[in-house]
Design a protein around this motif. Structure first.
Motif, PDB file in Angstrom:
ATOM      1  N   GLN A  28     -56.739  27.252 -63.774  1.00  0.00           N
ATOM      2  CA  GLN A  28     -57.123  25.850 -63.914  1.00  0.00           C
ATOM      3  C   GLN A  28     -57.939  25.358 -62.718  1.00  0.00           C
ATOM      4  N   LEU A  29     -58.316  26.299 -61.838  1.00  0.00           N
ATOM      5  CA  LEU A  29     -59.223  26.036 -60.717  1.00  0.00           C
ATOM      6  C   LEU A  29     -58.658  25.050 -59.705  1.00  0.00           C
ATOM      7  N   ARG A  30     -57.329  24.910 -59.686  1.00  0.00           N
ATOM      8  CA  ARG A  30     -56.708  24.139 -58.612  1.00  0.00           C
ATOM      9  C   ARG A  30     -56.698  24.972 -57.340  1.00  0.00           C
ATOM     10  N   LEU A  31     -56.535  26.273 -57.498  1.00  0.00           N
ATOM     11  CA  LEU A  31     -56.774  27.218 -56.410  1.00  0.00           C
ATOM     12  C   LEU A  31     -58.186  27.750 -56.640  1.00  0.00           C
ATOM     13  N   ILE A  32     -59.122  27.252 -55.883  1.00  0.00           N
ATOM     14  CA  ILE A  32     -60.525  27.506 -56.171  1.00  0.00           C
ATOM     15  C   ILE A  32     -60.949  28.901 -55.721  1.00  0.00           C
ATOM     16  N   PRO A  33     -61.945  29.472 -56.375  1.00  0.00           N
ATOM     17  CA  PRO A  33     -62.440  30.794 -55.988  1.00  0.00           C
ATOM     18  C   PRO A  33     -62.833  30.832 -54.513  1.00  0.00           C
ATOM     19  N   GLY A  34     -62.365  31.882 -53.843  1.00  0.00           N
ATOM     20  CA  GLY A  34     -62.666  32.061 -52.428  1.00  0.00           C
ATOM     21  C   GLY A  34     -61.637  31.490 -51.474  1.00  0.00           C
ATOM     22  N   SER A  35     -60.683  30.693 -51.980  1.00  0.00           N
ATOM     23  CA  SER A  35     -59.692  30.083 -51.098  1.00  0.00           C
ATOM     24  C   SER A  35     -58.644  31.105 -50.669  1.00  0.00           C
ATOM     25  N   ALA A  36     -58.135  30.938 -49.435  1.00  0.00           N
ATOM     26  CA  ALA A  36     -57.151  31.863 -48.878  1.00  0.00           C
ATOM     27  C   ALA A  36     -55.746  31.484 -49.336  1.00  0.00           C
ATOM     28  N   LEU A  37     -54.910  32.502 -49.532  1.00  0.00           N
ATOM     29  CA  LEU A  37     -53.518  32.298 -49.887  1.00  0.00           C
ATOM     30  C   LEU A  37     -52.630  33.003 -48.866  1.00  0.00           C
ATOM     31  N   SER A  38     -51.491  32.393 -48.592  1.00  0.00           N
ATOM     32  CA  SER A  38     -50.541  32.946 -47.631  1.00  0.00           C
ATOM     33  C   SER A  38     -49.201  33.192 -48.305  1.00  0.00           C
ATOM     34  N   GLU A  39     -48.662  34.395 -48.144  1.00  0.00           N
ATOM     35  CA  GLU A  39     -47.329  34.691 -48.683  1.00  0.00           C
ATOM     36  C   GLU A  39     -46.315  33.688 -48.154  1.00  0.00           C
ATOM     37  N   LYS A  40     -46.375  33.434 -46.872  1.00  0.00           N
ATOM     38  CA  LYS A  40     -45.414  32.535 -46.230  1.00  0.00           C
ATOM     39  C   LYS A  40     -45.526  31.126 -46.803  1.00  0.00           C
ATOM     40  N   GLU A  41     -46.743  30.635 -46.943  1.00  0.00           N
ATOM     41  CA  GLU A  41     -46.955  29.277 -47.439  1.00  0.00           C
ATOM     42  C   GLU A  41     -46.463  29.133 -48.879  1.00  0.00           C
ATOM     43  N   ILE A  42     -46.763  30.128 -49.729  1.00  0.00           N
ATOM     44  CA  ILE A  42     -46.334  30.067 -51.128  1.00  0.00           C
ATOM     45  C   ILE A  42     -44.815  30.156 -51.224  1.00  0.00           C
ATOM     46  N   SER A  43     -44.201  31.030 -50.435  1.00  0.00           N
ATOM     47  CA  SER A  43     -42.739  31.176 -50.482  1.00  0.00           C
ATOM     48  C   SER A  43     -42.045  29.888 -50.047  1.00  0.00           C
ATOM     49  N   GLN A  44     -42.601  29.227 -49.030  1.00  0.00           N
ATOM     50  CA  GLN A  44     -42.026  27.952 -48.578  1.00  0.00           C
ATOM     51  C   GLN A  44     -42.242  26.855 -49.611  1.00  0.00           C
ATOM     52  N   LEU A  45     -43.397  26.845 -50.230  1.00  0.00           N
ATOM     53  CA  LEU A  45     -43.725  25.826 -51.231  1.00  0.00           C
ATOM     54  C   LEU A  45     -42.783  25.905 -52.429  1.00  0.00           C
ATOM     55  N   LEU A  46     -42.478  27.130 -52.859  1.00  0.00           N
ATOM     56  CA  LEU A  46     -41.657  27.325 -54.059  1.00  0.00           C
ATOM     57  C   LEU A  46     -40.182  27.538 -53.739  1.00  0.00           C
ATOM     58  N   GLY A  47     -39.875  27.678 -52.448  1.00  0.00           N
ATOM     59  CA  GLY A  47     -38.477  27.887 -52.060  1.00  0.00           C
ATOM     60  C   GLY A  47     -37.949  29.245 -52.481  1.00  0.00           C
ATOM     61  N   VAL A  48     -38.790  30.285 -52.341  1.00  0.00           N
ATOM     62  CA  VAL A  48     -38.389  31.647 -52.710  1.00  0.00           C
ATOM     63  C   VAL A  48     -38.668  32.574 -51.522  1.00  0.00           C
ATOM     64  N   SER A  49     -38.150  33.796 -51.610  1.00  0.00           N
ATOM     65  CA  SER A  49     -38.419  34.765 -50.553  1.00  0.00           C
ATOM     66  C   SER A  49     -39.848  35.289 -50.677  1.00  0.00           C
ATOM     67  N   ARG A  50     -40.298  36.018 -49.669  1.00  0.00           N
ATOM     68  CA  ARG A  50     -41.679  36.493 -49.669  1.00  0.00           C
ATOM     69  C   ARG A  50     -41.881  37.709 -50.578  1.00  0.00           C
ATOM     70  N   THR A  51     -40.786  38.427 -50.898  1.00  0.00           N
ATOM     71  CA  THR A  51     -40.929  39.636 -51.719  1.00  0.00           C
ATOM     72  C   THR A  51     -41.502  39.349 -53.103  1.00  0.00           C
ATOM     73  N   PRO A  52     -40.961  38.403 -53.872  1.00  0.00           N
ATOM     74  CA  PRO A  52     -41.561  38.123 -55.192  1.00  0.00           C
ATOM     75  C   PRO A  52     -42.978  37.569 -55.089  1.00  0.00           C
ATOM     76  N   VAL A  53     -43.289  36.881 -54.002  1.00  0.00           N
ATOM     77  CA  VAL A  53     -44.660  36.395 -53.796  1.00  0.00           C
ATOM     78  C   VAL A  53     -45.592  37.577 -53.603  1.00  0.00           C
ATOM     79  N   ARG A  54     -45.167  38.537 -52.789  1.00  0.00           N
ATOM     80  CA  ARG A  54     -45.982  39.734 -52.557  1.00  0.00           C
ATOM     81  C   ARG A  54     -46.195  40.505 -53.861  1.00  0.00           C
ATOM     82  N   GLU A  55     -45.143  40.606 -54.660  1.00  0.00           N
ATOM     83  CA  GLU A  55     -45.245  41.322 -55.935  1.00  0.00           C
ATOM     84  C   GLU A  55     -46.197  40.595 -56.895  1.00  0.00           C
ATOM     85  N   ALA A  56     -46.138  39.266 -56.904  1.00  0.00           N
ATOM     86  CA  ALA A  56     -47.047  38.480 -57.754  1.00  0.00           C
ATOM     87  C   ALA A  56     -48.489  38.634 -57.279  1.00  0.00           C
TER      88      ALA A  56
END
Length: 234
Positions: A28-56
């Motif tokens: 849906q282009l909310r995460l726009i092409p070329g933007s950086a993603l961080s395992e740590k940031e996503i895990s904190q945002l969703l309240g999950v560990s970094r392992t499932p983020v890495r797998e995703a």
């Protein structure tokens, strides 16, 4: 990060949830092409560990939606025109045959679903709700495949369609001349209802070629989203 947090589905694993959250926001282009993603940031945002983020992340990289660069980071992939062109080729090749089948024999309940879908598409056009229109567009084509007993074929196409669909989303979200899409959907329903194979095939060919003519305008307005310069589809 301008993303939409989605609810976790019952019995959905954490990895599946993270994957679905990321893919939804990328498509849906909310995460726009070329933007950086961080395992740590996503895990904190969703309240999950970094392992499932890495797998995703790994799964999304296999679908060409993320670029994982060692020692550099993870980035939402730029839209690759070669990928779009190959997906367009697959859809043109397969869907014209499926539409031919639909115009020969199609279940009445699925025809009713198509007609109901069209009514909702018209409402979305009136309200300028182009993101919902995109969802209905996807469901419209899926219904044709399902009605022809080709549901697994549709699922296979969707696995390749990630870059192609981001172009379509970019088109619809920006309201780029969406009216022809609705009109062609109406023609497809008419062709199926009247068992007019020639009209059906002619319409689906024009319908799937629309992206070819939209791509230059989209590139002009969103040049930073694309991998190649001056993209051209065959």
């Amino acid at each position: 990060m301008d993303v939409v947090i989605i609810d976790k589905i019952v019995q959905e694993s954490t990895r599946e949830y993270v994957y679905r959250f990321l893919k939804s926001n990328i498509m849906q282009l909310r995460l726009i092409p070329g933007s950086a993603l961080s395992e740590k940031e996503i895990s904190q945002l969703l309240g999950v560990s970094r392992t499932p983020v890495r797998e995703a992340f790994i799964q999304l990289s296999q679908e060409y939606l993320l670029d994982i660069l060692p020692q550099k980071g993870t980035y939402v992939s730029l839209i690759d025109i070669e990928n779009v062109d190959e997906s367009k080729f697959l859809r043109e090749t397969v869907e014209r045959v499926v539409v031919g089948i639909a115009c020969t024999e199609f279940p009445s309940d699925k025809l009713f679903e198509l007609q109901s879908n069209l009514a909702l598409q018209e409402l979305c056009m009136e309200q300028k709700n182009y993101l919902k229109f995109y969802d209905l567009d996807e469901e419209f084509h899926k219904t044709i495949f399902v009605g022809c007993k080709k549901a697994r074929t549709w699922s296979m196409i969707q696995q390749m369609n990630t870059h192609y669909n981001r172009v379509r989303m970019l088109n619809m979200a920006g309201g780029y001349n969406v009216t022809p899409v609705l009109n062609q959907h109406k023609e497809l329903v008419l062709a199926i209802k009247e068992k007019d194979v020639a009209l059906g095939i002619k319409t689906i060919e024009r319908h799937l070629n629309k992206v070819k003519f939209d791509i230059q305008e989209l590139y002009r307005d969103h040049v930073d989203y694309f991998k190649q310069q001056n993209p051209v589809l065959r």
